[in-house]
Write an enzyme that holds these catalytic residues in place. Structure first.
Site, PDB file in Angstrom:
ATOM      1  CG  PHE A  16     -12.600  -6.665 -18.168  1.00 41.98           C
ATOM      2  CD1 PHE A  16     -12.761  -7.947 -18.656  1.00 41.98           C
ATOM      3  CD2 PHE A  16     -11.505  -6.106 -18.645  1.00 41.98           C
ATOM      4  CE1 PHE A  16     -12.384  -8.319 -19.861  1.00 41.98           C
ATOM      5  CE2 PHE A  16     -10.887  -6.620 -19.576  1.00 41.98           C
ATOM      6  CZ  PHE A  16     -11.219  -7.746 -20.273  1.00 41.98           C
ATOM      7  CG  ASN A  37     -16.029  -0.447  -3.669  1.00 40.39           C
ATOM      8  OD1 ASN A  37     -15.980  -0.784  -5.162  1.00 40.39           O
ATOM      9  ND2 ASN A  37     -15.696   0.708  -3.420  1.00 40.39           N
ATOM     10  CB  THR A  97      -8.940   2.801  -5.026  1.00 35.87           C
ATOM     11  OG1 THR A  97     -10.271   3.122  -4.647  1.00 35.87           O
ATOM     12  CG2 THR A  97      -9.057   1.340  -5.178  1.00 35.87           C
ATOM     13  CG  ASN A 104      -5.886  -0.857   3.956  1.00 38.35           C
ATOM     14  OD1 ASN A 104      -5.325  -0.482   4.902  1.00 38.35           O
ATOM     15  ND2 ASN A 104      -6.834  -0.043   3.453  1.00 38.35           N
ATOM     16  CE1 TYR A 150      -5.923   2.690 -13.268  1.00 43.58           C
ATOM     17  CE2 TYR A 150      -4.587   3.035 -15.145  1.00 43.58           C
ATOM     18  CZ  TYR A 150      -5.463   2.202 -14.534  1.00 43.58           C
ATOM     19  OH  TYR A 150      -5.204   0.847 -14.766  1.00 43.58           O
ATOM     20  CE  LYS A 154      -3.949   0.472 -11.234  1.00 40.58           C
ATOM     21  NZ  LYS A 154      -4.125  -0.752 -10.625  1.00 40.58           N
ATOM     22  CE1 TYR A 164       3.737  -1.636   3.159  1.00 40.17           C
ATOM     23  CE2 TYR A 164       3.371  -3.625   4.678  1.00 40.17           C
ATOM     24  CZ  TYR A 164       3.138  -2.165   4.347  1.00 40.17           C
ATOM     25  OH  TYR A 164       2.343  -1.509   5.572  1.00 40.17           O
TER      26      TYR A 164
END
Ligand code: NAD
Ligand code: UDP
Length: 321
Positions: A16, A37, A97, A104, A150, A154, A164
């Site tokens: 979306f 994906n 994910t 990643n 979720y 997050k 990072y």
């Protein structure tokens, strides 16, 4: 003098928000690589872009390292199921994910010296005890419930963005997105705006969960995408920005507005409230307004009007998935 076009990579670009972002970046003249994906995304969302020479689609799962051949200037990380029924269907997948995906993305950005913008969420505030929610609020999240995969995914991703950026020098930014609706949502998405509109159009019962007094603040997709791009361009590193429309509505109010705008005769019915469903949610957006001059322009009636037209087309064309 010819300036090189910005190479943007959008993960979750067939979803979306991602598909609307890809369109905006193409319109801005960027070269856009969309990675997805197709877990909840659809090729129909990007079919209008696939003929453009500056648009590329790559089917890839961000739980795996991004293809090293891809040289990019900036990465928008949106890949993650976002609707409660979708992210709860496979909680381990959702968590992986969020965490492996952002790791990643950050590794790829580090190698390419690219900027990152990560799509975080108002869910990091959980079922908030402070109202409205300012970026400084740490939240009230159940670590072991149906929403945890979720919310905690997050939250963990935010920690990775922070570390990072500060330790490895990646120019990583993040937005906390509040409930957003509009074109390219799936009719079977399961979130409240798409449910109510599709139920109203089809003359089915409008399913209000609980007593309908719980609130959300709804942002129209075009406003949201403008805010995302503004933060990527000029936002501070490792500094969260609330992104949403502060106009707050109860779910009963939303149901009434949808009934009025569609002219539907559907009845409102009450179904059990899902566990851990946040009771209230409203963003404080002073920070992004002061720093970047962003504020939403589209009010609920106008945005819902455009979204109802979109779902009428989806339903007429039987494009549900
Ligand atoms: P969506 O489900 O429509 O889009 C998510 C996209 O990510 C889909 O195209 C899906 O196929 C893809 N995806 C999922 N897992 C993947 C994986 N492992 N590898 C590659 N692609 C994968 O949801 P959306 O509403 O467009 O949300 C986009 C992002 O914005 C999400 O990260 C979500 O958490 C965040 N967000 C959205 C909202 C909102 O109201 N729409 C609110 C807060 C945060
Ligand atoms: N909701 C509802 N009926 C529906 C779907 C959702 O009343 O058919 C409620 C849900 O319980 C929540 C609110 O609407 O209180 C927003 O739900 P959504 O899934 O859109 O987003 P989130 O809960 O993640 O903010």
């Amino acid at each position: 003098m010819i300036t090189a076009r910005t190479k943007s990579l959008v993960t979750g670009g067939a979803g979306f928000l991602g598909s609307n972002l890809c369109k905006k970046l193409i319109d801005n003249g960027n070269d856009v690589i969309c990675i997805d994906n197709l877990h909840t995304g659809r090729l129909t969302n990007i079919e209008g872009l696939s003929t453009k020479t500056n648009f590329t689609f790559i089917e890839h799962d961000i739980r795996q390292p991004l293809p090293s051949i891809l040289k990019v200037d900036e990465i928008y990380n949106l890949a993650c199921p976002a609707s409660p029924p979708h992210y709860q269907a496979d909680p381990v997948y959702t968590f992986e994910t969020s965490i492996l995906g952002v790791r990643n993305v950050l590794c790829h950005a580090e190698k390419n010296n690219a900027k990152v913008l990560h799509a975080s969420t108002s869910e990091v505030y959980g079922d908030p005890l402070v109202h409205p929610q300012h970026e400084s609020y740490w939240g009230n999240v159940n670590p072991m419930g149906i929403r945890s995969c979720y919310d905690e995914g997050k939250r963990g991703a935010e920690t990775l963005i922070h570390d990072y950026a500060l330790i490895r020098g990646v120019e990583a930014k993040l937005v906390r997105i509040f409930n957003t609706y509009g074109e390219n949502m799936r009719a079977d998405d399961g979130r409240v705006v798409s449910n109510f509109i599709c139920q109203a159009i089809k003359g089915k019962d409008i399913t209000v969960y609980g007593d309908g007094s719980q609130t959300r603040s709804f942002c129209y997709v075009d406003d949201l995408i403008d805010g995302i791009v503004a933060v990527m361009e000029s936002g501070k590193v490792a500094s969260p920005y609330n992104l949403g429309n502060p106009n707050e509505f109860s779910m009963l109010e939303l149901a009434e507005v949808v009934l009025k705008l569609t002219g539907s005769q559907s009845q409102i019915i009450k179904l059990p409230l899902p566990k851990d469903d946040p009771k209230q949610r409203q963003p404080v957006i002073d920070k992004i307004h002061k720093e970047l001059g962003w504020s939403p322009k589209v009010q609920l009636h106008e945005g819902l009007g455009a979204t109802i037209e979109y779902f009428n087309n989806e339903i007429n064309q039987k494009r549900f998935a």
